[in-house]
Design a protein around this motif. Sequence first.
Motif, short mmCIF file in Angstrom:
data_model
loop_
_atom_site.label_atom_id
_atom_site.label_comp_id
_atom_site.label_asym_id
_atom_site.label_seq_id
_atom_site.Cartn_x
_atom_site.Cartn_y
_atom_site.Cartn_z
N ASN A 141 0.82 -1.22 0.00
CA ASN A 141 0.00 0.00 0.00
C ASN A 141 0.85 1.26 0.00
O ASN A 141 0.54 2.23 0.69
CB ASN A 141 -0.98 0.00 1.17
CG ASN A 141 -1.98 -1.12 1.07
OD1 ASN A 141 -2.51 -1.38 0.00
ND2 ASN A 141 -2.21 -1.81 2.18
N PHE A 142 1.91 1.24 -0.79
CA PHE A 142 2.77 2.41 -0.93
C PHE A 142 1.94 3.58 -1.43
O PHE A 142 1.14 3.45 -2.36
CB PHE A 142 3.91 2.10 -1.91
CG PHE A 142 4.88 3.21 -2.07
CD1 PHE A 142 5.81 3.48 -1.08
CD2 PHE A 142 4.87 4.00 -3.21
CE1 PHE A 142 6.71 4.53 -1.22
CE2 PHE A 142 5.77 5.03 -3.36
CZ PHE A 142 6.69 5.29 -2.36
N CYS A 143 2.12 4.74 -0.82
CA CYS A 143 1.23 5.87 -1.09
C CYS A 143 1.65 6.72 -2.29
O CYS A 143 0.90 7.60 -2.70
CB CYS A 143 1.09 6.75 0.15
SG CYS A 143 2.66 7.41 0.73
N GLY A 144 2.81 6.50 -2.85
CA GLY A 144 3.25 7.30 -3.99
C GLY A 144 2.73 6.75 -5.32
O GLY A 144 2.09 5.70 -5.37
N ASP A 145 2.99 7.49 -6.39
CA ASP A 145 2.58 7.07 -7.73
C ASP A 145 3.56 6.03 -8.26
O ASP A 145 4.77 6.28 -8.32
CB ASP A 145 2.54 8.27 -8.67
CG ASP A 145 1.41 9.23 -8.35
OD1 ASP A 145 0.56 8.89 -7.49
OD2 ASP A 145 1.36 10.31 -8.95
N ILE A 146 3.02 4.88 -8.64
CA ILE A 146 3.83 3.78 -9.16
C ILE A 146 3.36 3.46 -10.57
O ILE A 146 2.17 3.23 -10.80
CB ILE A 146 3.70 2.51 -8.29
CG1 ILE A 146 4.13 2.79 -6.85
CG2 ILE A 146 4.49 1.35 -8.89
CD1 ILE A 146 3.79 1.66 -5.89
N TYR A 147 4.30 3.43 -11.49
CA TYR A 147 4.02 3.01 -12.86
C TYR A 147 4.86 1.77 -13.12
O TYR A 147 6.07 1.78 -12.93
CB TYR A 147 4.41 4.11 -13.86
CG TYR A 147 3.65 5.40 -13.65
CD1 TYR A 147 2.45 5.61 -14.29
CD2 TYR A 147 4.14 6.38 -12.79
CE1 TYR A 147 1.73 6.80 -14.09
CE2 TYR A 147 3.44 7.55 -12.58
CZ TYR A 147 2.24 7.76 -13.23
OH TYR A 147 1.55 8.92 -13.02
N GLY A 148 4.22 0.68 -13.53
CA GLY A 148 4.91 -0.56 -13.83
C GLY A 148 4.74 -1.60 -12.74
O GLY A 148 5.35 -1.50 -11.69
#
Length: 187
Positions: free
Chosen positions: A56-63
């Motif tokens: 549940n990482f709160c940053g924006d993740i692409y990929g």
Amino acid sequence: MNPLEVHYKNSFAAIKIGNYLAEHMKNNFALVCIGTDKCIIDSLGPLTGTLLMKENFCGDIYGTLEKPVHAININDYIKTLKKKNYDSIIAIDACLSNKKNQGIIEVREGSITPGKGIGKLLPEIGDVSIIGVVDSSDKEFHDLVQDTRLSLIYEMAEVICEGILLAADMNNRFSSAINEQASLSST
């Protein structure tokens, strides 16, 4: 800042990665986890993205394994990233080097050139790079596909994920301490 090189089995690897990344994850940033789940040697990025999503990482993740950033769609993602105007983009990818560097995770300022190790010409991406050396560039591609163990890729992805989570935690604690000090000062 000097590049960081640490072997994934080093017991302080995640802490070192976290310390390096903390200053780059303070504001509006994105993580771009490059690679594909169709090939074990190229799955480090999307596996890291998936592990971060599960935490549940709160940053924006692409990929991620489900929605990878790879050679076919990277230009579309670059357009999206430019529109969002991030302060910092952290790119994660697997790479090839010599056999003695296998298992090394390198974190450095500067972009990644995905596909370079296998002769693809793709655009550079990122302000900070996390590169995991997954195998030797001395091998033929067919041998790389056959010889690279998923356990190596998975363990490296776990260490990178833990480092990113530690950096985020450091920044959260720092922000909380600043806010607490500010509220004490105003009373």
